[in-house]
Write a protein that holds these residues in place. Structure first.
Motif, PDB file in Angstrom:
ATOM      1  N   PRO A 107      -3.328  -7.689  -3.082  1.00 52.45           N
ATOM      2  CA  PRO A 107      -3.224  -6.230  -2.924  1.00 52.45           C
ATOM      3  C   PRO A 107      -3.509  -5.444  -4.195  1.00 52.45           C
ATOM      4  N   THR A 108      -3.592  -6.129  -5.344  1.00 48.32           N
ATOM      5  CA  THR A 108      -3.904  -5.416  -6.588  1.00 48.32           C
ATOM      6  C   THR A 108      -5.404  -5.213  -6.767  1.00 48.32           C
ATOM      7  N   LEU A 109      -6.212  -5.948  -6.003  1.00 46.78           N
ATOM      8  CA  LEU A 109      -7.667  -5.857  -6.185  1.00 46.78           C
ATOM      9  C   LEU A 109      -8.173  -4.442  -5.941  1.00 46.78           C
ATOM     10  N   SER A 110      -7.712  -3.827  -4.856  1.00 50.20           N
ATOM     11  CA  SER A 110      -8.193  -2.479  -4.540  1.00 50.20           C
ATOM     12  C   SER A 110      -7.646  -1.453  -5.520  1.00 50.20           C
ATOM     13  N   ILE A 111      -6.461  -1.695  -6.038  1.00 50.23           N
ATOM     14  CA  ILE A 111      -5.848  -0.746  -6.986  1.00 50.23           C
ATOM     15  C   ILE A 111      -6.641  -0.714  -8.283  1.00 50.23           C
ATOM     16  N   ASN A 114     -11.703   1.343 -11.386  1.00 46.67           N
ATOM     17  CA  ASN A 114     -12.847   0.787 -12.124  1.00 46.67           C
ATOM     18  C   ASN A 114     -12.391  -0.063 -13.306  1.00 46.67           C
ATOM     19  N   ASN A 118     -11.769   6.517  -9.214  1.00 52.25           N
ATOM     20  CA  ASN A 118     -12.886   6.003  -9.994  1.00 52.25           C
ATOM     21  C   ASN A 118     -12.940   6.592 -11.391  1.00 52.25           C
ATOM     22  N   ASN A 172     -15.667  -7.956  -4.582  1.00 53.18           N
ATOM     23  CA  ASN A 172     -15.282  -6.936  -5.552  1.00 53.18           C
ATOM     24  C   ASN A 172     -15.972  -7.191  -6.890  1.00 53.18           C
ATOM     25  N   GLY A 177     -13.827  -9.916  -0.628  1.00 52.84           N
ATOM     26  CA  GLY A 177     -14.222  -8.516  -0.615  1.00 52.84           C
ATOM     27  C   GLY A 177     -15.441  -8.206  -1.455  1.00 52.84           C
ATOM     28  N   ALA A 180       0.829  -1.201   0.000  1.00 50.34           N
ATOM     29  CA  ALA A 180       0.000   0.000   0.000  1.00 50.34           C
ATOM     30  C   ALA A 180       0.864   1.253   0.000  1.00 50.34           C
ATOM     31  N   GLY A 202      -9.635  -1.948  -8.595  1.00 49.95           N
ATOM     32  CA  GLY A 202     -11.022  -1.638  -8.263  1.00 49.95           C
ATOM     33  C   GLY A 202     -11.280  -0.149  -8.182  1.00 49.95           C
ATOM     34  N   LYS A 203     -10.368   0.590  -7.544  1.00 52.77           N
ATOM     35  CA  LYS A 203     -10.541   2.041  -7.425  1.00 52.77           C
ATOM     36  C   LYS A 203     -10.475   2.725  -8.780  1.00 52.77           C
TER      37      LYS A 203
END
Length: 386
Positions: free
Chosen positions: A123-127, A132, A29, A150, A148, A13, A129-130
């Motif tokens: 840890p790449t999921l949120s990257i 889109n 987003n 996602n 999560g 992060a 995901g944010k």
């Protein structure tokens, strides 16, 4: 989550924040990946191991994806635009993978078609995901990837739950009585051993004799080997990767172990046979989704791959090939590269033909068709167990 993994994810992060503060941008987003551009190439991003202990897998995935890109572009591309594959190294390391994902976002990725090691993919999921950006993951398959909820994440490989059930079914069929489960304490590996142990509880004839967790990257696994021997295990299931798997097999054989050995899909590579020694590896089983060599009628595809890259395809080359094809199909059906529209198109796919069957995602974005085969080492390769 272990202390080691918490630290790794926290470090990852930090890398992402540093990249963003240095002008990386895009991790919002309204990032370029999900914005529905209408000009230029359609960029597909792939994070895959090009260094580290699983580096042998990266070229298989990269080449499989590139073969699909070439074929689609030769037919005119998608929405009148060419596909472009951009590849970054995830090294099976959370920190490296997070940096790779952040870089792919800044490079304009519209759909992610990578992800090999589950612990590095998490840890790449949120990257993504944010930003889109839809993720079509060809290899990583820990059920932790689904926790999560996602909406942008789709698994193109069988899950850890499916693999564990296939393992237990084979243990029962082979007459195993005392099973040793060995993992490397990563998300992918621990997920499979935990689920295998739970599934085995349903059969009184099948006993989990011992569960061992080892540290990846070491060379001496004598403590685990001794525990397996003392437990009188007649079946060992290793759920980590081929580097450590090869050493464990070699050391088990040196200790006089005579029972059956099986490995999970992260160890299905010729490197396992080389590390273990060909004689030691003979008869080692594996739980694995399809490989090019085990697909009925796959010779034609193998020939195309070899003609393009002057090399044999390997594990996850077909899944990566399909990830690109599925991405192209979803973009075409969406009529746009807008992330939200592509995600909806992925959810609506019904019957699109991929190597593992007719594609339709479950509500959890996992496969409804395609499971795990049992392979066995014969000579210098894994073949279908018949």
């Amino acid at each position: 989550m272990s202390t080691t993994r918490i630290g790794a994810v926290a470090a990852a992060a930090g890398v992402v924040l540093a990249l963003a503060s240095c002008g990386g941008g895009g991790i919002t987003n309204s990032g370029s990946g999900g914005g529905g551009d209408t000009k230029g190439d359609i960029i597909l991003g792939m994070a895959t191991p090009l260094s580290g202990s699983s580096a042998a897998i990266g070229p298989y995935m990269k080449n499989g994806a590139q073969l699909a890109v070439n074929e689609i572009n030769d037919k005119g591309g998608v929405l009148g635009r060419k596909l472009k594959l951009v590849v970054e190294d995830e090294a099976c390391d959370p920190k490296t993978a997070a940096a790779a994902a952040a870089k792919l976002v800044t490079e304009g990725t519209m759909v992610s078609v990578g992800g090999y090691c589950s612990s590095a993919t998490l840890p790449t999921l949120s990257i993504f995901g944010k930003a889109n950006i839809p993720m079509i993951i060809p290899a990583a398959n820990s059920n932790d990837l689904l926790k999560g909820n996602n909406k942008n994440v789709f698994l193109l490989n069988g899950t850890g739950a499916q693999q564990a059930q296939a393992a237990v079914d084979f243990m029962k069929k082979s007459g195993a009585k005392a099973v040793a489960l060995v993992d490397d304490n990563t998300s992918y590996s621990k997920d499979i051993t935990t689920r295998t142990a739970e599934d085995a509880k349903g059969d009184a004839s099948l006993k989990i004799a011992t569960q061992q967790s080892v540290t990846a990257g070491e060379s001496d696994y004598s403590a685990a080997v001794t525990a397996i021997m003392r437990a009188n295990s007649d079946f060992v299931y290793w759920t980590g990767y081929y580097q450590e798997g090869g050493l464990i097999i070699k050391q088990l054989k040196a200790a006089g172990y005579k029972g059956k050995i099986m490995v999970a899909d992260g160890s299905v590579d010729k490197q396992l046979i080389t590390i273990a020694g060909q004689d030691n590896a003979q008869g080692v089983y594996a739980t694995m989704t399809q490989t090019p060599q085990t697909i009925p009628g796959g010779d034609g595809w193998i020939a195309k791959y070899k003609a393009a890259f002057n090399a044999d395809p390997g594990p996850y080359s077909t899944q990566s090939y399909d990830a690109v094809r599925v991405a192209a199909e979803a973009i075409k059906n969406a009529g746009s590269t807008d992330g939200t529209k592509v995600i909806k198109a992925l959810e609506d796919i019904n019957g699109f033909k991929i190597f593992s069957g007719n594609l339709k995602f479950t509500p959890e974005h996992t496969l409804t068709e395609g499971g795990f085969d049992i392979l066995v080492v014969k000579g210098d390769q894994f073949v279908l167990n018949k």
